[in-house]
Design a protein around this motif. Structure first.
Motif, short mmCIF file in Angstrom:
data_model
loop_
_atom_site.label_atom_id
_atom_site.label_comp_id
_atom_site.label_asym_id
_atom_site.label_seq_id
_atom_site.Cartn_x
_atom_site.Cartn_y
_atom_site.Cartn_z
N ARG A 275 23.41 -14.22 10.76
CA ARG A 275 22.10 -14.82 10.40
C ARG A 275 21.84 -16.34 10.75
NH1 ARG A 275 22.25 -12.17 4.64
NH2 ARG A 275 24.16 -13.26 4.59
N LEU A 276 23.02 -17.13 10.21
CA LEU A 276 22.90 -18.66 10.63
C LEU A 276 22.54 -18.97 11.77
CD1 LEU A 276 25.81 -19.90 8.15
CD2 LEU A 276 23.41 -20.56 7.76
N SER A 277 23.41 -18.44 12.93
CA SER A 277 23.15 -18.92 14.29
C SER A 277 21.69 -18.15 14.69
CB SER A 277 24.22 -18.38 15.14
OG SER A 277 24.27 -16.85 15.21
N ARG B 212 16.58 -20.00 16.81
CA ARG B 212 15.04 -20.04 16.82
C ARG B 212 14.38 -21.15 16.34
NH1 ARG B 212 10.68 -18.99 18.25
NH2 ARG B 212 9.52 -17.15 17.85
N LEU B 213 15.05 -21.96 15.53
CA LEU B 213 14.33 -23.16 15.02
C LEU B 213 14.98 -24.44 15.37
CD1 LEU B 213 13.33 -20.88 12.95
CD2 LEU B 213 13.46 -22.63 10.91
N SER B 214 15.63 -24.25 16.66
CA SER B 214 16.29 -25.36 17.36
C SER B 214 17.06 -26.22 16.08
CB SER B 214 15.14 -26.13 18.06
OG SER B 214 14.62 -25.37 19.04
N ILE B 215 17.77 -25.87 15.43
CA ILE B 215 18.40 -26.82 14.50
C ILE B 215 19.92 -26.91 14.90
CG2 ILE B 215 19.59 -26.73 12.13
CD1 ILE B 215 16.89 -25.00 11.31
N GLY B 216 20.52 -28.11 14.99
CA GLY B 216 21.66 -28.40 15.38
C GLY B 216 23.12 -27.94 14.60
N LYS B 217 23.07 -27.92 13.20
CA LYS B 217 24.14 -27.83 12.42
C LYS B 217 24.12 -26.40 11.65
CE LYS B 217 27.24 -30.37 9.13
NZ LYS B 217 27.14 -31.87 8.76
N ILE B 218 25.04 -25.92 11.55
CA ILE B 218 25.02 -24.42 10.55
C ILE B 218 26.38 -24.78 9.60
CG2 ILE B 218 23.77 -23.06 12.15
CD1 ILE B 218 26.56 -21.64 12.63
N VAL B 219 26.08 -24.61 8.20
CA VAL B 219 27.27 -24.37 7.30
C VAL B 219 27.20 -23.30 6.39
CG1 VAL B 219 27.94 -25.78 5.12
CG2 VAL B 219 26.55 -26.95 6.76
N PRO B 220 28.29 -22.56 6.99
CA PRO B 220 28.55 -21.24 6.34
C PRO B 220 28.88 -21.04 4.91
CG PRO B 220 29.82 -21.45 8.54
CD PRO B 220 29.23 -22.87 7.67
N THR C 123 23.35 -13.79 -0.50
CA THR C 123 23.35 -15.23 -0.01
C THR C 123 21.91 -15.62 0.27
OG1 THR C 123 25.15 -14.76 1.65
CG2 THR C 123 23.84 -16.33 2.49
N PHE C 124 21.68 -17.05 0.13
CA PHE C 124 20.30 -17.50 0.28
C PHE C 124 20.43 -18.84 1.26
CE2 PHE C 124 21.40 -19.99 -3.48
CZ PHE C 124 21.07 -21.40 -2.99
N PHE C 125 19.40 -19.29 1.94
CA PHE C 125 19.69 -20.10 2.96
C PHE C 125 18.74 -21.53 2.73
CE2 PHE C 125 20.36 -15.96 4.64
CZ PHE C 125 21.42 -16.13 5.61
N THR C 126 19.22 -22.81 3.10
CA THR C 126 18.30 -23.77 3.06
C THR C 126 18.24 -24.43 4.28
OG1 THR C 126 20.08 -25.25 2.12
CG2 THR C 126 18.66 -24.28 0.49
N GLY D 185 15.81 -31.05 6.30
CA GLY D 185 15.27 -31.99 7.00
C GLY D 185 15.26 -31.41 8.58
N GLY D 186 15.16 -30.16 8.67
CA GLY D 186 15.15 -29.50 9.91
C GLY D 186 16.30 -29.69 10.82
N LYS D 187 17.26 -30.21 10.44
CA LYS D 187 18.69 -30.56 11.14
C LYS D 187 19.81 -29.63 10.90
CE LYS D 187 17.22 -35.41 12.00
NZ LYS D 187 17.41 -36.85 11.57
N MET D 188 19.73 -28.94 9.55
CA MET D 188 20.94 -28.23 9.23
C MET D 188 20.39 -27.03 8.41
SD MET D 188 24.14 -29.46 6.82
CE MET D 188 23.18 -29.74 5.23
N VAL D 189 20.84 -26.11 8.67
CA VAL D 189 20.75 -24.62 8.02
C VAL D 189 22.08 -24.40 7.26
CG1 VAL D 189 21.16 -23.20 10.20
CG2 VAL D 189 20.03 -22.30 7.87
#
Length: 304
Positions: free
Chosen positions: A51-53, A58-66, A221-224, A227-231
């Motif tokens: 889900r993170l990827s 889709r939102l062009s976010i560069g960083k993910i934190v599982p 799990t919930f997601f935040t 700043g549009g840069k990290m999910v």
């Protein structure tokens, strides 16, 4: 993240090998004699989450934190542990500190690695450990990992044993070759995939261990999106309130909590942006004392 899964079993069952594979690096000492592990080894493992990827792409976010789970490699138990045999009191004390149990049961044969009872019998082994835990008054949720040789991963007899364990102990049981997983963990990701393909396996069994541990802890799990840069994925106990979830992200979010806006992650991916999701009525507002729903992307509203 303070919830933890303890990896338990008889000596020489492959607990530390599984732990090392999970952490993808050598932390726990592995040897061919009992009681190699005395003090528990502790490590934090990322939870695989496609889900993170999907959100990031889709939102062009560069960083993910599982999300992450803490695993504790507890020393091997033996029969009579609840009476103090084999440093049993010390080991049981470590088990009491965890929130859930991964029970590693030996099914592999290896001449150099002696079985503590002198005979490979998974059904007897799990009975010994379960009895020791019961006698010690330990009753936590558990899954059972049957540690098999690579050649026996499709063994009908071991698959039958896993079904017996599921029925008898009402626990999730499945086959893993800890030695193979530890070897795979040392390879680059592309080589891991190629090796698994050769074996006719879709993915590492470690993903199953981690995801089942997540379920065992009754986490959602919930997601935040920062700043549009990290999910980022956040694990919380089922039933957690919105203000408690806000505290997990940042204490200021909880102190000045006003409300929270939430959107199902799939709907966010479908619409392509938070603004579009909100315009199309896909975003809901939730109060501080309501439960955090699962699978939501959350935007906390707070005052400083």
């Amino acid at each position: 993240m303070n919830l933890s899964c303890g990896i338990v079993g008889l000596p020489n069952s492959g607990k530390s090998t599984l732990f090392n594979a999970l952490l993808k690096r050598q932390i726990a000492q592995v040897a061919e004699y009992p009681y190699t592990t005395i003090e528990p080894n502790v490590g934090v493992v990322e939870v695989p989450d496609e889900r993170l990827s999907s959100i990031a792409d889709r939102l062009s976010i560069g960083k993910i934190v599982p999300a992450a789970i803490k695993f504790i490699d507890v020393a091997g138990l033996i029969k009579g542990a609840h009476q103090g045999e084999g440093l049993g009191n010390q080991f049981l004390g470590h088990i009491r500190e965890v929130d859930a149990i991964i029970h590693v049961v030996r099914a592999f044969k290896a001449e150099k690695v002696e079985h503590v009872s002198g005979k490979i019998d998974p059904e007897v082994d799990i009975e010994i450990v379960n009895d020791e835990l019961f006698q010690a008054g330990i009753d936590k949720p558990a899954i059972c990992v049957i540690n098999a040789s690579e050649s026996d991963l499709n063994s009908t007899s071991l698959i039958r044993i896993s079904e017996v364990l599921k029925e008898k102990y009402h626990t999730y049981a499945f086959l893993v070759c800890a030695k193979l997983e530890a070897e795979l963990a040392e390879l680059p990701e592309d080589e891991q995939k190629a090796y698994l393909k050769e074996l006719g396996v879709e993915k590492s069994a470690l993903d199953e261990v981690i995801s089942q541990s997540f379920k065992l802890l009754d986490l959602i799990t919930f997601f935040t999106i920062a700043g549009g840069k990290m999910v980022q994925a956040w694990p919380v106990k089922r039933g957690t309130t919105m203000v408690e979830a806000a505290e997990k992200v940042h204490s200021d979010f909880a102190k000045g909590f006003i409300t929270a806006e939430v959107c199902d992650w799939q709907k966010l991916v479908e619409t392509g942006s938070w603004h579009a999701a909100k315009t199309q009525g896909k975003v809901a507002t939730i109060g501080k004392n309501e439960e955090m729903p699962e699978n939501m992307v959350v935007e906390f509203k707070f005052s400083v």
